[in-house]
Design a protein around this motif. Structure first.
Motif: not given
Ligand code: ADP
Ligand code: ADP
Ligand code: MG
Length: 474
Positions: A57-59, A62, A64-65
Motif C-alpha cells: 500500500t505504501e509502495t 501508492n 500518489d507517490q
C-alpha cells in the motif's frame, strides 16, 4: 528517440519488461523499496528509483507517490506489469493527464473490461456468447435465486471486480445461495473495494481457454491463438499450455474462438496486449469469462509457439510505433509450449510458504526458458504473490515438450524454502495430464498432490544412494 520507461512492478515480470525495454533501445527505470532494497530486476534497469515504504500500500499500490516520482524523474512511459496498478483506470487516466504513456490499453477499455458485469454486457452486445446468468449486478439473494432457478443449479456467485481467482463461490442449491450471497458481497468489498456481485451458471467439467490479443493504435487487432489453463487450484492457474490439447486438431473451433476474441477486442477498440478468457464445456461450446487488459503471467508460451515478442510489441504499440506483425496470416503456431508456475508454497496444501532461499541451481536441456526472479539468498516475502518463476518449455510437439519439461523440472534446485516443484514433477508424469484430457477439476479430482510424500521418500533414497556412490568414488 530514446524513451525513459518506468517499470511499475517487481519480481519476474519486472525483469521480463526490463529486457524488452533495453532490447528496443530505450532507458529502463526500476523501483526499489524499503521492503526489497536490492530487487533482482534492477540488473535490467538503467536507473533506479527509491519508492519509499515497506508495505504494498505504501509502495507499488501508492499512486500518489508513484505519480510524484514520475514527474520528478521525467518519465516518458510506464509499464505496469500484472497485478498492482495494471488494471487501474484511475492510474492510467492520471498518466494520460500528465502526458505520460501508459503501456496498456486506453482507460475506457480497462474500465469496461475490468468489471465482469459491464464486460459481460458488452460481450453480449457484440454477439459474443456469455455464460448464462445475470449480465448486470444483482442486488439481493432473492434476485439471485430467481435467476438461479431459471438457469439451474449449480451456480457461481462472482465479484464483478474480482481477480486472481478470488471472490467466487459455487452454490448447489437455494439454501447455499442464500448463505453465500452476503459473504461474497462482503469479501468483494474488502478485497476489491466494490461489493458488486453477479450470478451465473457453474459450467461442469470445463476447460479454461483464452486467446492472446495484440493490437496497435491504428486499429490493427491480431490474435496469437489460444492457451489452455485448466490445471488450476483455487481458480488460479498452475500449468498452462499452447495450443490447447482440448481444441486439438479442430481447426474450425480454434478459428472460431480466436475470431470471437478479436470481435470483442474490436468492440472496445482495443489497442494493446490483452487476453480474452473463455470457459469451454465438454460439448465444446464456449462462453466469454473476462478480459484481462494487461500482459498475463502465461504470455511466454504464446511467444514460444508464435515467435511474437508480446512485451516488445505491447511497448511498441503504446509508443505509437508499428507492430512487428503486419498481418494475421503471419502469425502461425509452430510446435507446442508448456509453462509450470514455480511458487513458494507447500506442494501438498498449495498454500504460500515464504522463507529464505539458500541454494539455487539449474541444469536444463535445450528448448527451456526460465523467467524468474530467484537468486541464492533471496528472501521470499509473504507480502507478494508466491510465484517466483515460470519454467517454460517448447518443442516440436506436445510429447517432446513433456520430455523436455520433465528433464528441466528435475534440474531445478531451490533450497531453503518449500516450493511446488514436486507437484509439477507428479503432474508431468500423470496419465490424465500426459494424455491431454483434463479439465479445471483436474487437481481436485486426480489429486496429484497426494503422491508428494512418496515422491519425496524416493528422492531422499536416491540422494542418499548418490552420496554413497560419491563416497565410493572419493
Ligand atoms: P493471469 O495473468 O493468468 O491472469 P493471475 O490471474 O494469477 O494470472 O493474475 C496475475 C497476478 O495479478 C497475480 O499476482 C494475481 O494475484 C494478481 N491479480 C490479478 N487480478 C487481480 C485483482 N483484481 N486484484 C488484485 N490482484 C490481482
Ligand atoms: P479471475 O478474474 O479471478 O481470473 P475468472 O472469471 O477468470 O476470474 O475465473 C477464474 C476461474 O474460475 C476460471 O478459470 C474457471 O476455472 C473458474 N470459473 C469462472 N467462471 C466459471 C463458470 N461460470 N463455470 C465454471 N468455472 C468457472
Ligand atoms: Mg481470469
Amino acid at each position: 528517440m530514446k524513451k525513459k520507461i518506468l517499470i511499475c512492478n517487481r519480481g519476474e515480470i519486472a525483469i521480463r519488461v526490463g529486457k524488452a525495454i533495453r532490447e528496443l533501445g530505450h532507458i529502463s527505470v526500476g523501483f526499489w523499496t524499503d521492503n526489497e532494497t536490492q530487487p533482482p530486476h534492477l540488473e535490467y534497469c538503467d536507473q533506479w528509483i527509491h519508492l519509499k515504504g515497506s508495505s504494498n500500500t505504501e509502495t507499488y499500490l501508492n499512486m500518489d507517490q508513484i505519480i510524484s516520482l514520475i514527474k520528478e524523474h521525467k518519465i516518458d512511459a510506464v509499464h505496469p506489469g500484472y497485478g498492482f496498478l495494471s488494471e487501474n483506470t484511475e492510474f492510467s487516466k492520471k498518466l494520460e493527464e500528465l502526458g505520460v504513456t501508459f503501456v496498456g490499453p486506453h482507460a475506457e477499455a480497462i474500465h469496461k473490461m475490468g468489471d465482469k458485469a459491464i464486460s459481460k454486457q458488452m460481450a453480449k452486445d457484440a454477439g459474443v456468447p456469455v455464460v448464462p446468468g445475470s449480465t448486470g449486478e444483482i442486488e439481493s439473494a432473492a434476485e439471485a435465486a430467481v435467476i438461479a432457478k431459471e438457469i439451474g443449479y449449480p451456480v457461481l456467485l462472482k465479484a464483478v471486480a474480482g481477480g486472481g481467482g478470488k471472490g467466487m463461490r459455487v452454490c448447489v442449491d437455494e439454501k447455499e445461495l442464500d448463505k453465500n450471497f452476503e459473504a461474497v458481497r462482503r469479501e468483494a468489498l474488502s478485497s476489491f473495494g466494490n461489493p458488486g456481485v453477479l450470478v451465473e451458471k457453474f459450467i461442469l467439467n470445463p476447460h479454461h481457454i483464452e486467446v492472446q490479443i495484440i493490437a496497435d493504435n491504428n486499429g490493427n487487432i491480431f490474435h496469437c491463438f489460444e492457451r489452455e489453463c485448466s490445471v488450476q487450484r483455487r481458480h488460479q492457474k498452475i500449468i498452462e499450455e499452447a495450443p490447447s490439447p482440448f481444441i486439438g486438431t479442430d481447426e474450425k473451433l480454434r478459428l472460431e474462438i480466436c475470431e470471437t476474441a478479436v470481435k470483442l477486442a474490436k468492440a472496445v477498440n482495443y489497442n494493446s496486449a490483452g487476453t480474452v478468457e473463455f470457459i469451454m464445456g465438454e460439448d465444446k461450446s464456449f462462453y466469454f469469462l473476462e478480459m484481462n487488459t494487461r500482459i498475463q503471467v502465461e504470455h511466454p508460451i504464446t511467444e514460444e509457439i508464435t515467435g511474437v515478442d508480446l512485451v516488445a510489441n505491447m511497448l511498441k504499440s503504446a509508443l505509437g510505433e508499428e507492430l512487428d506483425i503486419k498481418s494475421q496470416e503471419e502469425i502461425k503456431i509452430l510446435g507446442h509450449s508448456i509453462e509450470c508456475r514455480i511458487c513458494a508454497e507447500d506442494a501438498h496444501t498449495m498454500l504460500p510458504a515464504p522463507g529464505k532461499i539458500n541454494g539455487f541451481e539449474t541444469t536444463f536441456g535445450q528448448g527451456i526458458r526460465f523467467d524468474h526472479c530467484i537468486f541464492d539468498g533471496l528472501e521470499v516475502k509473504p507480502d507478494f504473490d508466491p510465484m517466483i518463476g515460470k519454467l517454460i518449455g517448447r518443442g516440436h510437439n506436445r510429447r517432446v515438450v513433456l520430455r523436455k519439461m520433465r528433464y528441466a523440472i528435475d534440474g531445478l534446485y531451490i533450497e531453503g524454502i518449500k516450493t511446488n516443484i514436486a507437484l509439477h514433477k507428479l503432474i508431468l508424469d500423470e496419465e490424465k495430464f500426459v494424455s491431454g484430457h483434463y479439465t479445471t477439476n483436474y487437481i481436485s479430482e486426480i489429486k496429484p498432490q497426494d503422491g508428494i510424500a512418496d515422491l519425496v521418500k524416493t528422492e531422499n533414497l536416491y540422494m542418499k544412494a548418490i552420496s554413497i556412490e560419491a563416497n565410493i568414488l572419493d
